[in-house]
Design an enzyme around this catalytic site. Structure first.
Site, PDB file in Angstrom:
ATOM      1  N   ASP A 143      26.063  24.120  35.339  1.00  0.00           N
ATOM      2  CA  ASP A 143      25.001  23.150  35.081  1.00  0.00           C
ATOM      3  C   ASP A 143      24.204  23.653  33.872  1.00  0.00           C
ATOM      4  O   ASP A 143      24.633  23.459  32.731  1.00  0.00           O
ATOM      5  CB  ASP A 143      24.153  23.048  36.359  1.00  0.00           C
ATOM      6  CG  ASP A 143      23.163  21.902  36.347  1.00  0.00           C
ATOM      7  OD1 ASP A 143      23.378  20.924  35.630  1.00  0.00           O
ATOM      8  OD2 ASP A 143      22.166  21.975  37.093  1.00  0.00           O
ATOM      9  N   ASN A 173      22.824  29.141  33.450  1.00  0.00           N
ATOM     10  CA  ASN A 173      22.060  30.373  33.688  1.00  0.00           C
ATOM     11  C   ASN A 173      22.741  31.308  34.688  1.00  0.00           C
ATOM     12  O   ASN A 173      22.778  32.515  34.479  1.00  0.00           O
ATOM     13  CB  ASN A 173      20.649  30.040  34.179  1.00  0.00           C
ATOM     14  CG  ASN A 173      19.765  29.535  33.044  1.00  0.00           C
ATOM     15  OD1 ASN A 173      19.769  30.092  31.955  1.00  0.00           O
ATOM     16  ND2 ASN A 173      19.025  28.472  33.295  1.00  0.00           N
ATOM     17  N   LEU A 177      25.944  31.577  35.632  1.00  0.00           N
ATOM     18  CA  LEU A 177      27.178  32.182  35.127  1.00  0.00           C
ATOM     19  C   LEU A 177      26.906  33.168  33.990  1.00  0.00           C
ATOM     20  O   LEU A 177      27.562  34.206  33.881  1.00  0.00           O
ATOM     21  CB  LEU A 177      28.140  31.083  34.676  1.00  0.00           C
ATOM     22  CG  LEU A 177      29.608  31.300  35.020  1.00  0.00           C
ATOM     23  CD1 LEU A 177      29.782  31.818  36.439  1.00  0.00           C
ATOM     24  CD2 LEU A 177      30.385  30.017  34.845  1.00  0.00           C
ATOM     25  N   LYS A 204      28.642  20.124  33.658  1.00  0.00           N
ATOM     26  CA  LYS A 204      27.714  19.092  33.164  1.00  0.00           C
ATOM     27  C   LYS A 204      27.220  19.561  31.807  1.00  0.00           C
ATOM     28  O   LYS A 204      26.140  20.164  31.714  1.00  0.00           O
ATOM     29  CB  LYS A 204      26.512  18.963  34.098  1.00  0.00           C
ATOM     30  CG  LYS A 204      26.773  18.416  35.481  1.00  0.00           C
ATOM     31  CD  LYS A 204      25.421  18.295  36.212  1.00  0.00           C
ATOM     32  CE  LYS A 204      25.598  18.149  37.702  1.00  0.00           C
ATOM     33  NZ  LYS A 204      24.315  18.287  38.426  1.00  0.00           N
ATOM     34  N   ASP A 217      26.851  21.696  47.892  1.00  0.00           N
ATOM     35  CA  ASP A 217      26.011  21.337  49.024  1.00  0.00           C
ATOM     36  C   ASP A 217      24.896  20.375  48.667  1.00  0.00           C
ATOM     37  O   ASP A 217      24.469  20.274  47.522  1.00  0.00           O
ATOM     38  CB  ASP A 217      25.377  22.598  49.618  1.00  0.00           C
ATOM     39  CG  ASP A 217      24.370  23.231  48.649  1.00  0.00           C
ATOM     40  OD1 ASP A 217      24.767  23.565  47.525  1.00  0.00           O
ATOM     41  OD2 ASP A 217      23.190  23.362  49.021  1.00  0.00           O
TER      42      ASP A 217
HETATM   43  P1  IMP Z   1      23.322  26.670  36.713  1.00  0.00           P
HETATM   44  O1  IMP Z   1      22.878  28.109  36.833  1.00  0.00           O
HETATM   45  O2  IMP Z   1      22.181  25.777  36.310  1.00  0.00           O
HETATM   46  O3  IMP Z   1      24.521  26.491  35.845  1.00  0.00           O
HETATM   47  O4  IMP Z   1      23.644  26.157  38.158  1.00  0.00           O
HETATM   48  C1  IMP Z   1      24.710  26.600  38.838  1.00  0.00           C
HETATM   49  C2  IMP Z   1      24.565  26.367  40.320  1.00  0.00           C
HETATM   50  O5  IMP Z   1      23.656  25.302  40.640  1.00  0.00           O
HETATM   51  C3  IMP Z   1      25.902  25.965  40.863  1.00  0.00           C
HETATM   52  O6  IMP Z   1      26.685  27.076  41.206  1.00  0.00           O
HETATM   53  C4  IMP Z   1      25.513  25.123  42.053  1.00  0.00           C
HETATM   54  O7  IMP Z   1      25.339  25.964  43.178  1.00  0.00           O
HETATM   55  C5  IMP Z   1      24.174  24.511  41.701  1.00  0.00           C
HETATM   56  N1  IMP Z   1      24.351  23.114  41.223  1.00  0.00           N
HETATM   57  C6  IMP Z   1      24.214  22.637  39.972  1.00  0.00           C
HETATM   58  N2  IMP Z   1      24.447  21.317  39.908  1.00  0.00           N
HETATM   59  C7  IMP Z   1      24.747  20.934  41.170  1.00  0.00           C
HETATM   60  C8  IMP Z   1      25.085  19.655  41.773  1.00  0.00           C
HETATM   61  O8  IMP Z   1      25.181  18.588  41.132  1.00  0.00           O
HETATM   62  N3  IMP Z   1      25.317  19.673  43.121  1.00  0.00           N
HETATM   63  C9  IMP Z   1      25.241  20.813  43.879  1.00  0.00           C
HETATM   64  N4  IMP Z   1      24.945  22.022  43.361  1.00  0.00           N
HETATM   65  C10 IMP Z   1      24.684  22.075  42.015  1.00  0.00           C
HETATM   66 MG    MG Z   2      24.408  25.990  45.158  1.00  0.00          MG
END
Ligand code: IMP
Ligand code: MG
Length: 194
Positions: A118, A121, A123, A146, A174
Site C-alpha cells: 500500500d 512503509n 515492506l 496499490k 482482514d
Molecule cells: P503499507 O505499509 O502501507 O504498504 O501497508 C501494508 C499493510 O497494510 C499490508 O500488509 C496490509 O496488512 C495492510 N493493508 C493495506 N491495504 C489494505 C487493504 O486494502 N485491505 C487490508 N489490509 C490492507
Molecule cells: Mg494487515
C-alpha cells in the site's frame, strides 16, 4: 446432518453486510497464483537455498497456495510486524518486528511473500532489516499492489494484481482481523469502514 453444515446451508455468509463487490474471484486468484509459481520457479531454477518468507498474517493464504506451484526445493519461514497507528488505512513509517525469523538468511535466496503493498512503509522497513543480514538475494512477491498510494518506492519483482485505491478484504486480507478465510477478494462497503 451436523448443525454446522445445516447452518452453512441456510445462513447467508457472514461477510455479506461488509461486501460492496467482488474484485477478484477465487478462479482469477488461483490462475494468477499458478502463473506466479511458474515464473518464480523459472527465476530460481537451480537455486540450492531458496527461502520463502511470509509476512504474517495477511500473506499466509497466498504463501500456502503459491508454494504448491513452486517446483524449486525451498523452505519457509514467517515474520510478523506491526505498524503504529494501524487501522483500516495504511501504515505509518513506524514499524516494529513482533516475531522474527527462526533462522539465519545469510547467503540465502530470500523471497518475501506479502499480501499487499500500500504505502510501502511496512515492506521498506522489512527490506532494510533483512538486507543487513546479508542474504545472497532478496526479492519481493506481492499478490496486490496499490501504486497510487505509494509513499516509499518498493521494487516489486513478482506481482499478482495492480488494484485501485480501495480497501479490500479476503484471501488473507482482514477487515478488523476477520474474513481472512474468504477465497476471493472483495471491496469493503464504505459504510463498514467507520
Ligand atoms: P503499507 O505499509 O502501507 O504498504 O501497508 C501494508 C499493510 O497494510 C499490508 O500488509 C496490509 O496488512 C495492510 N493493508 C493495506 N491495504 C489494505 C487493504 O486494502 N485491505 C487490508 N489490509 C490492507
Ligand atoms: Mg494487515
Amino acid at each position: 446432518m451436523t448443525s454446522f453444515i445445516k447452518q452453512r446451508m441456510t445462513q447467508p455468509p457472514p461477510y455479506i453486510p461488509f461486501l460492496d463487490e467482488v474484485l477478484l474471484t477465487e478462479a482469477q486468484i488461483q490462475e494468477r497464483v499458478t502463473e506466479l509459481g511458474q515464473v518464480i520457479s523459472q527465476h530460481y531454477a537451480g537455486s540450492q537455498n531458496l527461502l520463502l518468507v511470509c509476512i504474517l498474517k495477511g500473506g499466509v493464504l497466498f504463501l500456502t497456495d503459491l508454494m504448491r506451484h513452486i517446483t524449486v526445493p525451498h523452505t519457509i519461514d514467517f515474520m510478523a510486524v506491526t505498524s503504529y497507528g494501524e487501522g483500516a488505512r495504511a501504515s505509518s513509517g513506524q514499524v516494529r518486528i513482533l516475531m522474527d525469523l527462526a533462522q539465519s538468511i545469510n547467503g540465502r535466496d530470500v523471497l518475501l511473500v506479502e499480501d499487499i503493498v500500500d504505502s510501502g512503509n511496512t515492506l521498506s522497513y522489512i527490506i532494510n532489516q533483512l538486507k543487513a543480514r546479508h542474504p545472497h538475494s532478496l526479492s519481493i512477491c506481492t499478490l496486490l499492489s496499490k501504486p497510487s498510494r505509494r509513499e516509499v518506492e518498493i521494487p516489486v519483482d513478482f506481482l499478482g494484481f495492480e488494484i485501485e485505491d480501495k480497501f479490500v478484504f479476503g484471501y488473507g486480507l482482514d477487515l478488523d482481523e476477520r474474513f481472512r478465510n474468504m477465497p476471493f477478494i472483495g471491496v469493503v462497503k464504505r459504510e463498514a469502514l467507520g
